[in-house]
Each structure stands twice: as structure tokens, then as C-alpha cells.
Design a protein around this motif. Structure first.
Motif, PDB file in Angstrom:
ATOM      1  N   ALA A 178       0.835  -1.200   0.000  1.00 12.09           N
ATOM      2  CA  ALA A 178       0.000   0.000   0.000  1.00 12.09           C
ATOM      3  C   ALA A 178       0.869   1.249   0.000  1.00 12.09           C
ATOM      4  O   ALA A 178       0.564   2.241  -0.687  1.00 12.09           O
ATOM      5  CB  ALA A 178      -0.923  -0.006   1.217  1.00 12.09           C
ATOM      6  N   LEU A 179       1.968   1.213   0.752  1.00 10.16           N
ATOM      7  CA  LEU A 179       2.882   2.349   0.799  1.00 10.16           C
ATOM      8  C   LEU A 179       3.530   2.581  -0.562  1.00 10.16           C
ATOM      9  O   LEU A 179       3.625   3.730  -1.035  1.00 10.16           O
ATOM     10  CB  LEU A 179       3.935   2.110   1.871  1.00 10.16           C
ATOM     11  CG  LEU A 179       5.022   3.173   2.032  1.00 10.16           C
ATOM     12  CD1 LEU A 179       4.411   4.539   2.312  1.00 10.16           C
ATOM     13  CD2 LEU A 179       5.986   2.773   3.153  1.00 10.16           C
ATOM     14  N   LEU A 180       3.958   1.521  -1.207  1.00  6.87           N
ATOM     15  CA  LEU A 180       4.575   1.657  -2.525  1.00  6.87           C
ATOM     16  C   LEU A 180       3.563   2.153  -3.560  1.00  6.87           C
ATOM     17  O   LEU A 180       3.908   2.930  -4.454  1.00  6.87           O
ATOM     18  CB  LEU A 180       5.180   0.314  -2.961  1.00  6.87           C
ATOM     19  CG  LEU A 180       6.379  -0.154  -2.135  1.00  6.87           C
ATOM     20  CD1 LEU A 180       6.810  -1.556  -2.573  1.00  6.87           C
ATOM     21  CD2 LEU A 180       7.548   0.829  -2.265  1.00  6.87           C
ATOM     22  N   TRP A 181       2.315   1.700  -3.441  1.00  4.56           N
ATOM     23  CA  TRP A 181       1.269   2.202  -4.340  1.00  4.56           C
ATOM     24  C   TRP A 181       1.079   3.702  -4.130  1.00  4.56           C
ATOM     25  O   TRP A 181       0.934   4.465  -5.099  1.00  4.56           O
ATOM     26  CB  TRP A 181      -0.046   1.470  -4.084  1.00  4.56           C
ATOM     27  CG  TRP A 181      -1.181   2.033  -4.889  1.00  4.56           C
ATOM     28  CD1 TRP A 181      -1.568   1.677  -6.151  1.00  4.56           C
ATOM     29  CD2 TRP A 181      -2.057   3.102  -4.500  1.00  4.56           C
ATOM     30  NE1 TRP A 181      -2.626   2.444  -6.567  1.00  4.56           N
ATOM     31  CE2 TRP A 181      -2.947   3.322  -5.581  1.00  4.56           C
ATOM     32  CE3 TRP A 181      -2.183   3.884  -3.350  1.00  4.56           C
ATOM     33  CZ2 TRP A 181      -3.939   4.312  -5.535  1.00  4.56           C
ATOM     34  CZ3 TRP A 181      -3.171   4.869  -3.307  1.00  4.56           C
ATOM     35  CH2 TRP A 181      -4.041   5.069  -4.387  1.00  4.56           C
ATOM     36  N   LEU A 182       1.077   4.132  -2.871  1.00  4.79           N
ATOM     37  CA  LEU A 182       0.909   5.545  -2.566  1.00  4.79           C
ATOM     38  C   LEU A 182       1.999   6.384  -3.222  1.00  4.79           C
ATOM     39  O   LEU A 182       1.724   7.451  -3.794  1.00  4.79           O
ATOM     40  CB  LEU A 182       0.926   5.738  -1.046  1.00  4.79           C
ATOM     41  CG  LEU A 182       0.961   7.170  -0.514  1.00  4.79           C
ATOM     42  CD1 LEU A 182      -0.258   7.946  -0.983  1.00  4.79           C
ATOM     43  CD2 LEU A 182       1.034   7.157   1.008  1.00  4.79           C
ATOM     44  N   VAL A 183       3.219   5.906  -3.158  1.00  6.35           N
ATOM     45  CA  VAL A 183       4.329   6.637  -3.760  1.00  6.35           C
ATOM     46  C   VAL A 183       4.177   6.700  -5.284  1.00  6.35           C
ATOM     47  O   VAL A 183       4.409   7.743  -5.910  1.00  6.35           O
ATOM     48  CB  VAL A 183       5.672   5.987  -3.383  1.00  6.35           C
ATOM     49  CG1 VAL A 183       6.813   6.627  -4.141  1.00  6.35           C
ATOM     50  CG2 VAL A 183       5.910   6.098  -1.880  1.00  6.35           C
TER      51      VAL A 183
END
Length: 320
Positions: free
Chosen positions: A141-146
């Protein structure tokens, strides 16, 4: 400081239900425990007007193993410069129970009060998905956000991570990883940790003192951990028990909110102290309440002030 009378009365009602034959979560199957938790969560909903001024968007992303991961994006309906700074939020529930819906009020309050965007993650739960699946989902989810956040009006350069209980534990790991491998993870401005689980490998004074009768029971904690772990050795992995991490230097500043009448109190306090020893800026607050404090707005006065403090720290950390 003693418990507020209204919270004490609520605990008495819980105990009356127990005596009447209502079983605790750790006496149920995971599936039934989730149903019970969601039903109880519906009774904790509070109708603060702020939450009505937050737009919600349901999103879906793909995890590293091809699963579909649900996210819920909260955007405050107030005039403000775009893109929004963002809090990646991970709900509590011992990795077994809890959902986007059970913690919807928390995310809406933080989004409105800060104001900022809040991205909540519906990570997969145990025992169907054991350690470290929940963490991997949080990472994805964090990588998607970035990668994709800008398309949704989000500024991933102004990022905080946070959560409550087990969700706060996941947030601690994201913050540690961001410090240890800055080339792989985005910089994090604040870790917002509310009554985190930080050491599943041992007991503490608070885990024995508040063993039962204070909403979260030590037996339930053990039930959560046994469902989440693959083997008992997992509890010694710092990603399961962040207090065991040897290198906390460089982690993002932390706000650690604890509940005095909580079996997790002492390990949360110990983690705050470890961060401070590593040179991390830490604000630690201990409230005269039980575990699950943030969802107690309908039960006891004073929760509004807690949210004001959380939002104030978030706003300062995410400012331009």
C-alpha cells in the motif's frame, strides 16, 4: 488517575455480558470473532459532525502475490491546497479482527481535524494469512501511494504512518524500514502510534496487572499472536516485536499514545524510551483509559481532546 466513571460503567456492562454467558473473543473461531467485533464496533459509533465532512473513496490495488487489496481514501471537504499530505493508517484488531469499517471513525476524524488525507489499508488477516502477510500488504500500500498517489491528489513527500494496536505495530515497522533503507522506502515525517504491541515475546507488569476486566485481556492477546505467527520463533522477529529491533536510529519522530489501563501499556512505554535512546524525537502521552481508546468517543468524555492532540501533531509534521 482513575478511570472515568462512564468508562467504568461500560466495563461493568461488558463484565455483566460475560457473566451472562457471552464468550470472550479468544473463546471463538476467527470468523465468529470478526462478526462479534464488527457488531460491537457498531455500538461504539459516535456521530460527531466532523466525520460528515469527509469524502470517502474506495480503491483497490494489487499486492505482490496478485491478491486484491482494498484501500479507503479519506479526503477532508474543506478548502485547501492540493495535493494533500497523507497519513497511511493501519487498523487494530490483533491481526485477526478489525476492518476498514470498524475503524472508519478514527480515519475520518484524523482526516478532518488535521486536515490531511488518510489512506486506510484493509490488510489481510490471520490465521488465513499469517506473519508477515499483513506487513507485506502495508508495504505494498505504501509503494502504491508513492507510485500512484499523485493521481488521487496526494503528496507522498508529506507522509506519516500510523495506526492503533496491531496496526500501530505495522506502522512502527514501516518507519524503521524507511530509516534503514531510504533508497527503497519514502521518507516518513511522523509515526503516529496508539497503544502499539511492541513485544510479543514476554510479559510485563501491565500485562499481568490488567490481565482481565479492562476490555483487552492478556488471553486474547495470546490468541491473536498464536493466530498471526507461523511458529513461536516469529515472536522474536523484530517485525513482529519491534522492541527487539537493535537499530532504531534515524526513524521518524513519533507520537506514542498509551492507555494506562491496558496490558500493552508497559511495552508501549518501553518502545517510546528505546526510540528516545536512539535519538528519535518522541512525544509520549498516557491517558486514563483502556485499550481501544480512540473508538471510545461514545463511551467516555475526553476522547475529543485526544483527537485534537493527535491532529495537532500530524498537522505540524505534515506542514510544508
Amino acid at each position: 488517575m482513575s478511570l472515568h466513571p462512564e468508562l467504568s460503567a461500560f466495563l461493568d456492562l461488558v463484565e455483566e455480558g460475560r457473566l451472562a454467558g457471552r464468550p470472550p473473543l479468544h473463546a471463538l473461531s476467527a470468523e465468529l470473532a470478526r462478526e462479534t467485533f464488527e457488531q460491537a464496533s457498531a455500538g461504539l459509533v459516535w456521530a460527531w459532525p466532523q466525520t460528515q465532512q469527509v469524502a470517502r473513496r474506495e480503491l483497490t490495488v494489487r499486492t505482490r502475490d496478485g491478491a486484491s487489496l482494498a484501500l479507503r481514501l479519506y479526503l477532508p471537504e474543506v478548502a485547501g491546497a492540493q495535493p494533500w499530505p497523507v497519513l497511511l493508517y493501519l487498523h487494530g484488531g490483533g491481526y485477526v479482527v478489525g476492518s476498514l469499517d470498524s475503524h472508519d471513525g478514527i480515519c475520518a476524524e484524523l482526516a478532518w481535524r488535521t486536515p490531511c488525507a488518510v489512506l486506510a489499508v484493509d490488510y489481510r488477516r490471520a490465521p488465513e494469512h499469517r506473519f508477515p502477510t499483513a506487513l507485506f500488504d502495508a508495504e505494498d500500500a505504501l509503494l502504491w501511494l508513492v507510485a500512484e498517489g499523485a493521481e488521487h491528489g496526494l503528496d507522498a513527500t508529506r507522509l506519516a504512518v500510523g495506526g492503533d494496536s496491531a496496526g500501530a505495530t505495522l506502522a512502527t515497522v514501516l518507519a524503521i524500514q524507511a530509516a534503514q533503507a531510504p533508497q527503497q522506502w519514502p521518507p516518513i515525517r511522523l509515526q503516529l502510534l496508539c497503544y502499539p504491541t511492541t513485544d510479543a515475546s514476554r510479559s510485563t507488569v501491565s500485562s499481568e496487572l490488567f490481565d482481565e476486566g479492562y476490555l483487552l485481556e492478556s488471553a486474547t492477546l495470546e490468541w491473536f499472536y498464536s493466530h498471526y505467527q507461523r511458529t513461536p520463533a516469529d515472536r522474536l522477529d523484530w517485525r513482529f516485536s519491534p522492541l527487539l529491533c537493535e537499530h532504531l536510529q534515524g526513524a521518524a519522530p513519533a507520537f506514542v499514545g498509551l492507555a494506562q489501563y491496558d496490558p500493552l501499556h508497559d511495552e508501549g512505554q518501553a518502545y517510546a524510551e528505546r526510540l528516545q535512546q536512539a535519538g528519535v524525537t518522541v512525544t509520549c502521552r498516557s491517558y486514563a483509559a483502556t485499550h481501544d481508546l480512540l473508538r471510545m468517543g461514545a463511551v467516555m468524555p475526553g476522547v475529543d481532546q485526544v483527537y485534537k492532540e493527535l491532529a495537532s501533531h500530524l498537522a505540524q509534521a505534515l506542514a510544508n
